[in-house]
Design a protein around this motif. Sequence first.
Motif, short mmCIF file in Angstrom:
data_model
loop_
_atom_site.label_atom_id
_atom_site.label_comp_id
_atom_site.label_asym_id
_atom_site.label_seq_id
_atom_site.Cartn_x
_atom_site.Cartn_y
_atom_site.Cartn_z
N SER A 55 -11.83 6.68 -9.91
CA SER A 55 -11.90 7.04 -11.33
C SER A 55 -12.37 5.88 -12.21
CB SER A 55 -10.53 7.53 -11.82
OG SER A 55 -10.22 8.77 -11.21
N ILE A 56 -12.52 4.70 -11.60
CA ILE A 56 -13.02 3.54 -12.34
C ILE A 56 -14.15 2.94 -11.52
CG2 ILE A 56 -12.37 1.47 -13.65
CD1 ILE A 56 -9.46 2.23 -13.37
N PRO A 57 -15.24 3.69 -11.36
CA PRO A 57 -16.28 3.26 -10.41
C PRO A 57 -16.95 1.97 -10.85
CG PRO A 57 -17.00 5.18 -11.68
CD PRO A 57 -15.56 4.99 -11.99
N GLY A 58 -17.22 1.11 -9.88
CA GLY A 58 -18.01 -0.08 -10.14
C GLY A 58 -17.22 -1.35 -10.37
N VAL A 59 -15.90 -1.23 -10.52
CA VAL A 59 -15.09 -2.45 -10.69
C VAL A 59 -13.96 -2.44 -9.66
CG1 VAL A 59 -15.59 -2.62 -13.16
CG2 VAL A 59 -13.49 -1.52 -12.41
N SER A 60 -13.44 -3.63 -9.38
CA SER A 60 -12.26 -3.73 -8.53
C SER A 60 -11.34 -4.77 -9.15
CB SER A 60 -12.63 -4.10 -7.10
OG SER A 60 -13.36 -5.29 -7.08
N ALA A 61 -10.07 -4.70 -8.77
CA ALA A 61 -9.08 -5.57 -9.39
C ALA A 61 -8.09 -6.06 -8.35
CB ALA A 61 -8.33 -4.82 -10.49
N ASP A 62 -7.61 -7.28 -8.51
CA ASP A 62 -6.57 -7.82 -7.63
C ASP A 62 -5.21 -7.41 -8.17
OD1 ASP A 62 -8.43 -9.03 -6.00
OD2 ASP A 62 -8.42 -10.90 -7.13
N VAL A 63 -4.50 -6.60 -7.39
CA VAL A 63 -3.22 -6.05 -7.82
C VAL A 63 -2.13 -6.54 -6.87
CG1 VAL A 63 -1.94 -3.93 -8.30
CG2 VAL A 63 -4.40 -4.01 -8.73
N ILE A 64 -1.00 -6.95 -7.45
CA ILE A 64 0.13 -7.42 -6.66
C ILE A 64 1.11 -6.27 -6.45
CG2 ILE A 64 2.11 -9.00 -6.62
CD1 ILE A 64 0.40 -10.87 -8.45
N ARG A 65 1.45 -6.03 -5.19
CA ARG A 65 2.41 -4.95 -4.88
C ARG A 65 3.22 -5.34 -3.64
NH1 ARG A 65 0.45 -0.21 -7.44
NH2 ARG A 65 -1.81 -0.07 -7.68
N PRO A 66 4.37 -4.69 -3.44
CA PRO A 66 5.10 -4.86 -2.18
C PRO A 66 4.22 -4.50 -0.98
CG PRO A 66 6.48 -3.73 -3.78
CD PRO A 66 5.10 -3.83 -4.39
N THR A 67 4.38 -5.26 0.10
CA THR A 67 3.53 -5.03 1.29
C THR A 67 4.08 -3.93 2.20
OG1 THR A 67 4.74 -6.74 2.49
CG2 THR A 67 2.74 -7.43 1.32
N GLU A 68 5.34 -3.56 1.99
CA GLU A 68 5.95 -2.52 2.83
C GLU A 68 6.76 -1.59 1.94
OE1 GLU A 68 6.71 -5.41 6.71
OE2 GLU A 68 8.42 -4.50 5.68
N ILE A 69 6.63 -0.30 2.20
CA ILE A 69 7.45 0.68 1.47
C ILE A 69 7.90 1.78 2.43
CG2 ILE A 69 6.34 0.31 -0.78
CD1 ILE A 69 4.85 3.01 -0.27
N THR A 70 8.98 2.43 2.06
CA THR A 70 9.31 3.71 2.69
C THR A 70 9.02 4.78 1.66
OG1 THR A 70 11.01 2.74 4.10
CG2 THR A 70 11.12 5.11 3.75
N LEU A 71 8.13 5.69 2.02
CA LEU A 71 7.70 6.75 1.12
C LEU A 71 8.32 8.07 1.56
CD1 LEU A 71 5.60 7.21 -1.26
CD2 LEU A 71 4.12 8.21 0.51
N ALA A 72 8.98 8.74 0.64
CA ALA A 72 9.46 10.10 0.88
C ALA A 72 8.51 11.06 0.18
CB ALA A 72 10.88 10.27 0.35
N TYR A 73 8.21 12.15 0.83
CA TYR A 73 7.32 13.15 0.23
C TYR A 73 7.50 14.47 0.95
CZ TYR A 73 4.49 12.07 4.36
OH TYR A 73 4.07 11.86 5.66
#
Length: 165
Positions: free
Chosen positions: A95-113
Amino acid sequence: MSILPIVTWPDPRLSQVCEPVRDPATLTDLVQDMFDTMYNAPGRGLAAPQVGVMQRVFVMDPTWKDGDRTPYVCINPEIVISGDTVAKNTEACLSIPGVSADVIRPTEITLAYTDLDGTRQETWLTGFAATCAQHELDHLNGIVIFDRLSPEVRAALETEYAALT
Ligand code: NI
């Protein structure tokens, strides 16, 4: 098979919180179209608001660009455990074509879905899959990568993006 138009920033739908899904069975066609759209883009994750559907569902396939397909359909997803370790990764967004960004996030998660069959799942994700799932879950809460940056970095990137559009 349908390729859906992808909503691009700054469309206001990308900043809205999506509604919980009540009946996963109603999403079968949408999910197929979202996979078609994601693989065609080509991308590794796509959230419903990116195709203008304001419901809490995303699809992702973290591995297909490297060979094997591992498609996930994540309905009403929640992060139930976030690891203590964080890392900065370069993220792009359909949705934001043409740019990229360095984002900090946790490297491991438990996802419920909930999956398309209506079964609640819990999956431990690491590496790119963890990053991708957090990025897509952000979309369901009206958050894009711009919102994860410092004001200075964001301003520079928005300027870069505006010059492209
Ligand atoms: Ni995105």
